[in-house]
Design a protein around this motif. Structure first.
Motif, PDB file in Angstrom:
ATOM      1  N   ALA A   1      20.764  14.718   9.230  1.00 21.42           N
ATOM      2  CA  ALA A   1      20.818  15.616   7.821  1.00 21.42           C
ATOM      3  C   ALA A   1      19.543  15.584   7.168  1.00 21.42           C
ATOM      4  CB  ALA A   1      22.021  15.475   6.965  1.00 21.42           C
ATOM      5  N   CYS A   2      19.096  14.199   7.056  1.00 22.11           N
ATOM      6  CA  CYS A   2      17.813  14.018   6.489  1.00 22.11           C
ATOM      7  C   CYS A   2      16.806  14.265   7.169  1.00 22.11           C
ATOM      8  CB  CYS A   2      17.874  12.439   6.119  1.00 22.11           C
ATOM      9  SG  CYS A   2      16.710  12.001   4.886  1.00 22.11           S
ATOM     10  N   HIS A   3      16.686  14.415   8.472  1.00 26.09           N
ATOM     11  CA  HIS A   3      15.357  14.903   9.276  1.00 26.09           C
ATOM     12  C   HIS A   3      14.867  16.140   9.096  1.00 26.09           C
ATOM     13  CE1 HIS A   3      13.001  15.048  12.853  1.00 26.09           C
ATOM     14  NE2 HIS A   3      13.728  16.310  13.352  1.00 26.09           N
ATOM     15  N   ILE A   4      15.641  17.162   8.831  1.00 20.94           N
ATOM     16  CA  ILE A   4      15.032  18.426   8.589  1.00 20.94           C
ATOM     17  C   ILE A   4      14.440  18.670   6.936  1.00 20.94           C
ATOM     18  CG2 ILE A   4      17.076  19.533   7.440  1.00 20.94           C
ATOM     19  CD1 ILE A   4      16.210  22.005   9.001  1.00 20.94           C
ATOM     20  N   LEU A   5      14.863  17.731   6.296  1.00 24.67           N
ATOM     21  CA  LEU A   5      14.106  17.586   4.909  1.00 24.67           C
ATOM     22  C   LEU A   5      13.022  17.018   4.896  1.00 24.67           C
ATOM     23  CD1 LEU A   5      17.323  16.523   2.727  1.00 24.67           C
ATOM     24  CD2 LEU A   5      16.633  18.538   2.869  1.00 24.67           C
ATOM     25  N   LYS A   6      12.729  15.979   5.903  1.00 25.95           N
ATOM     26  CA  LYS A   6      11.475  15.298   5.977  1.00 25.95           C
ATOM     27  C   LYS A   6      10.584  16.247   6.638  1.00 25.95           C
ATOM     28  CE  LYS A   6      13.522  10.768   5.301  1.00 25.95           C
ATOM     29  NZ  LYS A   6      13.770   9.446   5.655  1.00 25.95           N
ATOM     30  N   ARG A   7      10.976  16.389   7.735  1.00 27.87           N
ATOM     31  CA  ARG A   7      10.380  17.316   8.834  1.00 27.87           C
ATOM     32  C   ARG A   7       9.706  18.718   8.252  1.00 27.87           C
ATOM     33  NH1 ARG A   7      11.831  19.144  15.040  1.00 27.87           N
ATOM     34  NH2 ARG A   7       9.596  19.868  15.752  1.00 27.87           N
ATOM     35  N   GLY A   8      10.387  19.462   7.385  1.00 24.44           N
ATOM     36  CA  GLY A   8      10.230  20.626   6.801  1.00 24.44           C
ATOM     37  C   GLY A   8       9.504  20.484   5.454  1.00 24.44           C
ATOM     38  N   GLY A   9       9.087  19.195   5.022  1.00 22.68           N
ATOM     39  CA  GLY A   9       8.637  19.032   3.663  1.00 22.68           C
ATOM     40  C   GLY A   9       9.196  19.152   2.349  1.00 22.68           C
ATOM     41  N   TYR A  10      10.710  19.573   2.676  1.00 21.94           N
ATOM     42  CA  TYR A  10      11.484  19.578   1.392  1.00 21.94           C
ATOM     43  C   TYR A  10      11.495  18.449   0.684  1.00 21.94           C
ATOM     44  CZ  TYR A  10      12.563  23.739   4.198  1.00 21.94           C
ATOM     45  OH  TYR A  10      12.471  24.887   5.023  1.00 21.94           O
TER      46      TYR A  10
ATOM     47  N   ASP B   1      20.797  22.785   7.289  1.00 24.93           N
ATOM     48  CA  ASP B   1      19.778  23.687   8.039  1.00 24.93           C
ATOM     49  C   ASP B   1      18.508  24.077   6.880  1.00 24.93           C
ATOM     50  OD1 ASP B   1      20.946  25.547   6.373  1.00 24.93           O
ATOM     51  OD2 ASP B   1      21.370  27.081   8.033  1.00 24.93           O
ATOM     52  N   ILE B   2      17.581  25.030   7.277  1.00 23.58           N
ATOM     53  CA  ILE B   2      16.510  25.361   6.411  1.00 23.58           C
ATOM     54  C   ILE B   2      17.204  26.148   5.064  1.00 23.58           C
ATOM     55  CG2 ILE B   2      14.732  26.895   6.073  1.00 23.58           C
ATOM     56  CD1 ILE B   2      14.168  26.728   9.099  1.00 23.58           C
ATOM     57  N   ALA B   3      18.234  27.134   5.251  1.00 23.39           N
ATOM     58  CA  ALA B   3      18.747  27.608   4.037  1.00 23.39           C
ATOM     59  C   ALA B   3      19.226  26.400   2.938  1.00 23.39           C
ATOM     60  CB  ALA B   3      19.839  28.467   4.340  1.00 23.39           C
ATOM     61  N   GLY B   4      20.013  25.467   3.603  1.00 27.85           N
ATOM     62  CA  GLY B   4      20.590  24.402   2.808  1.00 27.85           C
ATOM     63  C   GLY B   4      19.528  23.445   2.219  1.00 27.85           C
ATOM     64  N   ALA B   5      18.298  23.211   2.831  1.00 26.55           N
ATOM     65  CA  ALA B   5      17.440  22.494   2.313  1.00 26.55           C
ATOM     66  C   ALA B   5      16.618  23.155   1.249  1.00 26.55           C
ATOM     67  CB  ALA B   5      16.375  22.327   3.192  1.00 26.55           C
ATOM     68  N   GLU B   6      16.263  24.543   1.365  1.00 26.77           N
ATOM     69  CA  GLU B   6      15.913  25.245   0.287  1.00 26.77           C
ATOM     70  C   GLU B   6      16.705  25.429  -0.797  1.00 26.77           C
ATOM     71  OE1 GLU B   6      15.041  29.018   1.981  1.00 26.77           O
ATOM     72  OE2 GLU B   6      13.047  28.361   2.975  1.00 26.77           O
ATOM     73  N   MET B   7      18.016  25.497  -0.716  1.00 25.94           N
ATOM     74  CA  MET B   7      19.039  25.468  -1.987  1.00 25.94           C
ATOM     75  C   MET B   7      18.727  24.173  -2.498  1.00 25.94           C
ATOM     76  SD  MET B   7      21.918  24.093  -2.902  1.00 25.94           S
ATOM     77  CE  MET B   7      22.914  23.707  -1.292  1.00 25.94           C
TER      78      MET B   7
ATOM     79  N   THR C   1       8.787  18.164  -1.616  1.00 20.02           N
ATOM     80  CA  THR C   1       9.065  18.959  -2.806  1.00 20.02           C
ATOM     81  C   THR C   1       9.784  18.354  -3.863  1.00 20.02           C
ATOM     82  OG1 THR C   1       8.712  20.700  -1.084  1.00 20.02           O
ATOM     83  CG2 THR C   1       9.511  21.390  -3.467  1.00 20.02           C
ATOM     84  N   PHE C   2      11.056  18.097  -3.708  1.00 19.82           N
ATOM     85  CA  PHE C   2      11.804  17.368  -4.760  1.00 19.82           C
ATOM     86  C   PHE C   2      11.736  15.979  -5.002  1.00 19.82           C
ATOM     87  CE2 PHE C   2      15.070  17.716  -1.281  1.00 19.82           C
ATOM     88  CZ  PHE C   2      15.652  16.661  -1.609  1.00 19.82           C
ATOM     89  N   GLY C   3      10.936  15.016  -4.138  1.00 15.83           N
ATOM     90  CA  GLY C   3      10.535  13.721  -4.337  1.00 15.83           C
ATOM     91  C   GLY C   3      11.459  13.083  -3.180  1.00 15.83           C
ATOM     92  N   ARG C   4      10.451  12.345  -2.549  1.00 15.26           N
ATOM     93  CA  ARG C   4      11.332  11.370  -1.471  1.00 15.26           C
ATOM     94  C   ARG C   4      11.917  10.299  -2.094  1.00 15.26           C
ATOM     95  NH1 ARG C   4       9.556  11.057   4.344  1.00 15.26           N
ATOM     96  NH2 ARG C   4       8.288  12.895   5.044  1.00 15.26           N
ATOM     97  N   GLU C   5      11.415   9.683  -3.372  1.00 15.22           N
ATOM     98  CA  GLU C   5      11.782   9.010  -4.236  1.00 15.22           C
ATOM     99  C   GLU C   5      13.437   9.250  -4.518  1.00 15.22           C
ATOM    100  OE1 GLU C   5       9.573  11.520  -6.919  1.00 15.22           O
ATOM    101  OE2 GLU C   5       9.359  10.455  -4.813  1.00 15.22           O
ATOM    102  N   HIS C   6      13.721  10.459  -4.612  1.00 15.72           N
ATOM    103  CA  HIS C   6      14.936  11.093  -5.210  1.00 15.72           C
ATOM    104  C   HIS C   6      16.139  10.814  -3.849  1.00 15.72           C
ATOM    105  CE1 HIS C   6      13.628  13.677  -8.682  1.00 15.72           C
ATOM    106  NE2 HIS C   6      13.082  12.189  -8.656  1.00 15.72           N
ATOM    107  N   ILE C   7      15.755  10.353  -2.728  1.00 13.93           N
ATOM    108  CA  ILE C   7      16.599  10.217  -1.703  1.00 13.93           C
ATOM    109  C   ILE C   7      16.905   8.439  -1.728  1.00 13.93           C
ATOM    110  CG2 ILE C   7      17.059  10.341   0.900  1.00 13.93           C
ATOM    111  CD1 ILE C   7      15.291  12.733   0.595  1.00 13.93           C
ATOM    112  N   TYR C   8      18.200   8.135  -1.669  1.00 12.90           N
ATOM    113  CA  TYR C   8      18.530   6.790  -1.621  1.00 12.90           C
ATOM    114  C   TYR C   8      19.331   6.340  -0.568  1.00 12.90           C
ATOM    115  CZ  TYR C   8      16.936   7.187  -6.296  1.00 12.90           C
ATOM    116  OH  TYR C   8      16.072   7.565  -7.654  1.00 12.90           O
ATOM    117  N   ALA C   9      19.269   5.151  -0.120  1.00 15.65           N
ATOM    118  CA  ALA C   9      19.888   4.472   0.906  1.00 15.65           C
ATOM    119  C   ALA C   9      21.324   4.207   0.575  1.00 15.65           C
ATOM    120  CB  ALA C   9      19.465   3.376   1.602  1.00 15.65           C
ATOM    121  N   THR C  10      21.817   3.763  -0.568  1.00 15.14           N
ATOM    122  CA  THR C  10      23.127   3.435  -1.284  1.00 15.14           C
ATOM    123  C   THR C  10      23.288   3.855  -2.497  1.00 15.14           C
ATOM    124  OG1 THR C  10      22.414   1.532  -2.217  1.00 15.14           O
ATOM    125  CG2 THR C  10      22.885   1.183   0.046  1.00 15.14           C
ATOM    126  N   LYS C  11      24.667   4.432  -2.774  1.00 16.52           N
ATOM    127  CA  LYS C  11      25.042   4.539  -4.269  1.00 16.52           C
ATOM    128  C   LYS C  11      24.492   3.986  -5.265  1.00 16.52           C
ATOM    129  CE  LYS C  11      29.226   4.721  -2.570  1.00 16.52           C
ATOM    130  NZ  LYS C  11      30.564   4.998  -2.094  1.00 16.52           N
TER     131      LYS C  11
END
Length: 604
Positions: free
Chosen positions: A539-548, A509-515, A551-561
């Protein structure tokens, strides 16, 4: 009747979808045939014999004349059968509901009086309104959030209250109505020398008869036979001459029309208690329906069950019936007797009405001591010792819910006991969800691809911390997760980079994204970063839709470990990697070891 193959649901195409939603009985009506009618009739007759003594006993628990328990076993079961979703659930008077009705209404009227009866009917109507409203609002899943420990604890407490309330009839002493649990026991010990031996003798013989049938002939109507034995003994002893009270004759008639009290004062006074009755009734009905559905392979619609129970109570209140719900023992017996459709419950109600019309005058010879013995047995069987022991053995939190509900039932208002147990179970649920599991992950050196495992004995990278979060990042869990991230940083200051494996995160949620944004900025300020891998789309939807994510970089989100580790490895301090002897990642092999300075030679 032996049961061979389960009867599955009739396809909706066989009846109009529109009309079947309004009249649910159209869904199972095509199943009715000659064979099913015979099976349902046998099951219905069996149920009528069983409910006869129970209806009288439960009405006495509720503080109502005995005949009202029988009325409640006639009208509500028919409505619930027609508008519920279960094919085997039998509704009617129950012990737990009866004791809540007594506790709620006895504060405003004398038990057994005309005012008490009318207020009990009003309570029933209000409970039905609550249940119907919840069903129409499609909130049938609400009962899933109420811990089973609440029901077990409340039922055990109610059982002790029932047995305690019947001791005055069992011993033949006078205790004022409405006494609390502690005051009742004080009065019993104070009047112990005034026990009537004739009354107690009838109660003991009745009790022994019931227990004997439970042990040696459990499928026989032991309660009914014990009541007959108690009545015959009272007649032999001469009931009037020895102070043996009798239940008294009740009218041999069908349920008469009645009218609840719709005055604003009564509605306000009974509103809270009606909600407790409604929730308890729904818990009983849905849980019983689902337990039997596991055997019959039938799908239960919780919302439709809410509607059926609500209509049963609302209609029943206009036909001299007090609050009803699903009965566990009668439902189980109905299934075991071979019932196929809800017509078995309707046949049971019709058969009970015929029995009442013929045998009602015989109730004039039934001693209250015999009824007290029957109720003591009913109370004993309510206590689920197996589940209580299992709860105490396996979960401290569920034990706390059980204990709070149990003691609140004994020492405070019954509706408050239900609310207390429900609230505590919800608090525990929120505590569990607000503390998601956070475990460290390290590569397994024994695996060819070094997949991540949880093993505290394996070494970690001195610069990169890898954790898996098992739970949702919502406002209630933010503090726990953020505190865990900061503890990791304090324990290993060199691990400035944090990779979070998010396949266990259901939503953010928004609180989790801000954290996450705050944690990313804090680590960036220290020369590190926060990274996410394998995050679910939801879970990733709100991060992208809210602009979060930006903020910390879409390049920091990976599909695999693997992609995450490969990318993060390039950002690690190479000088530290050269001196590191752990070499836990596959990428570590590309980094040469730093040359060690030659040891200084000793001088003379």
């Amino acid at each position: 009747m032996a049961r061979t193959t389960p009867i599955l649901d009739v396809p909706a195409a066989q009846c109009s979808v529109f009309w079947s939603r309004i009249f649910p009985f159209l869904r199972w009506w095509p199943l009715v045939q000659r064979d099913t009618l015979k099976a349902d009739l046998i099951a219905g007759l069996t149920g009528a014999v069983i409910v006869l003594p129970q209806g009288i006993a439960f009405a006495m628990i509720a503080g109502l004349p005995p005949v009202y328990g029988l009325y409640t076993a006639m009208v509500p079961p028919v409505i619930a059968a027609l508008f519920g979703s279960s094919r085997h659930l039998i509704s009617g008077p129950t012990t737990a509901i009866s004791i809540v009705v007594f506790a709620t209404v006895s504060k405003f009227a004398e038990p057994g009086s005309a005012q008490f009866i009318q207020m009990a009917l009003t309570l029933t109507f209000l409970a039905g309104v609550y249940q119907l409203a919840l069903g129409v609002a499609r909130m049938g899943a609400l009962v899933n959030f109420i811990s089973h420990s609440v029901v077990v604890g409340f039922t055990a407490g109610a059982a002790i209250l029932i047995a305690t309330s019947q001791l005055k009839h069992f011993l033949g002493i006078h205790i004022p109505a409405g006494e609390s649990f502690l005051h009742t026991w004080q009065d019993i010990f104070r009047q112990f020398h005034e026990i009537n031996p004739y009354v107690t003798g009838i109660a003991v013989v009745t009790l022994a008869t019931v227990v004997g049938f439970m042990i040696y002939r459990p499928r026989w109507p032991g309660l009914l036979i014990a009541m007959v034995v108690g009545s015959l003994l009272a007649m032999a002893l001469g009931a009037p001459t020895h102070g043996i009270a009798l239940v008294g004759e009740f009218p041999a008639s069908l349920p008469p029309l009645s009218l609840p009290d719709f005055s604003l004062g009564s509605l306000k006074a009974l509103g809270s208690g009606a909600l407790a009755v409604a929730m308890l009734g729904l818990m009983e009905a849905v849980s019983i329906a689902r337990s039997v559905a596991l055997k019959s392979h039938q799908r239960i619609d919780g919302n439709q069950e809410f509607i059926g129970q609500g209509l049963a109570n609302m209609v029943g209140s206009f036909f001299s019936s007090y609050a009803s719900s699903g009965s566990f023992n009668r439902t189980g017996l109905n299934y075991d007797a071979g019932a196929v459709t809800p017509l078995a419950g309707i046949f049971a109600a019709i058969a009970l009405a015929a029995i009442v019309l013929v045998f009602a005058p015989l109730a004039a010879h039934l001693p209250t001591a015999a009824m007290a013995a029957v109720l003591v047995v009913v109370a004993w069987r309510l206590i689920d010792f197996h589940h209580i022991a299992n709860i105490v053995r396996t979960s401290k939190r569920e034990t706390a819910v059980l204990a709070v509900t149990f003691f609140a039932t004994l020492f405070v208002e019954l509706e408050f006991a239900i609310y207390a147990g429900v609230m505590l179970s919800l608090v525990i649920y929120l505590m569990r969800t607000s503390r998601p599991g956070i475990v460290s992950r390290v590569p397994d050196p024994a695996a060819p691809n070094r997949h991540l495992v949880t093993d505290p004995k394996l070494p970690e990278c001195p610069q990169l911390k890898i954790v898996r979060v098992d739970g949702s990042l919502f406002f209630g869990a933010v503090d726990h997760v953020q505190g865990a991230f900061q503890r990791f940083a304090e324990q290993n200051p060199g691990q400035k980079h944090l990779l979070v494996i998010g396949n266990g995160i259901n939503f953010i949620d928004i609180a989790g994204a801000e954290m996450l944004v705050q944690e990313a900025k804090r680590r960036e300020a220290q020369g590190g970063g926060l990274y996410l891998a394998k995050v679910k789309d939801e879970a990733c939807h709100i991060l992208k839709r809210g602009g979060y994510a930006d903020t910390f970089g879409r390049e920091h989100i990976y599909a695999t470990k693997g992609d995450a580790i490969e990318s993060i490895f390039k950002k690690l301090d190479r000088s530290i990697c050269e001196r590191c002897d752990r070499r836990i990642f596959l990428e570590c092999g590309s980094v040469p070891h730093a040359e060690k300075a030659p040891e200084a030679k000793a001088t003379a």
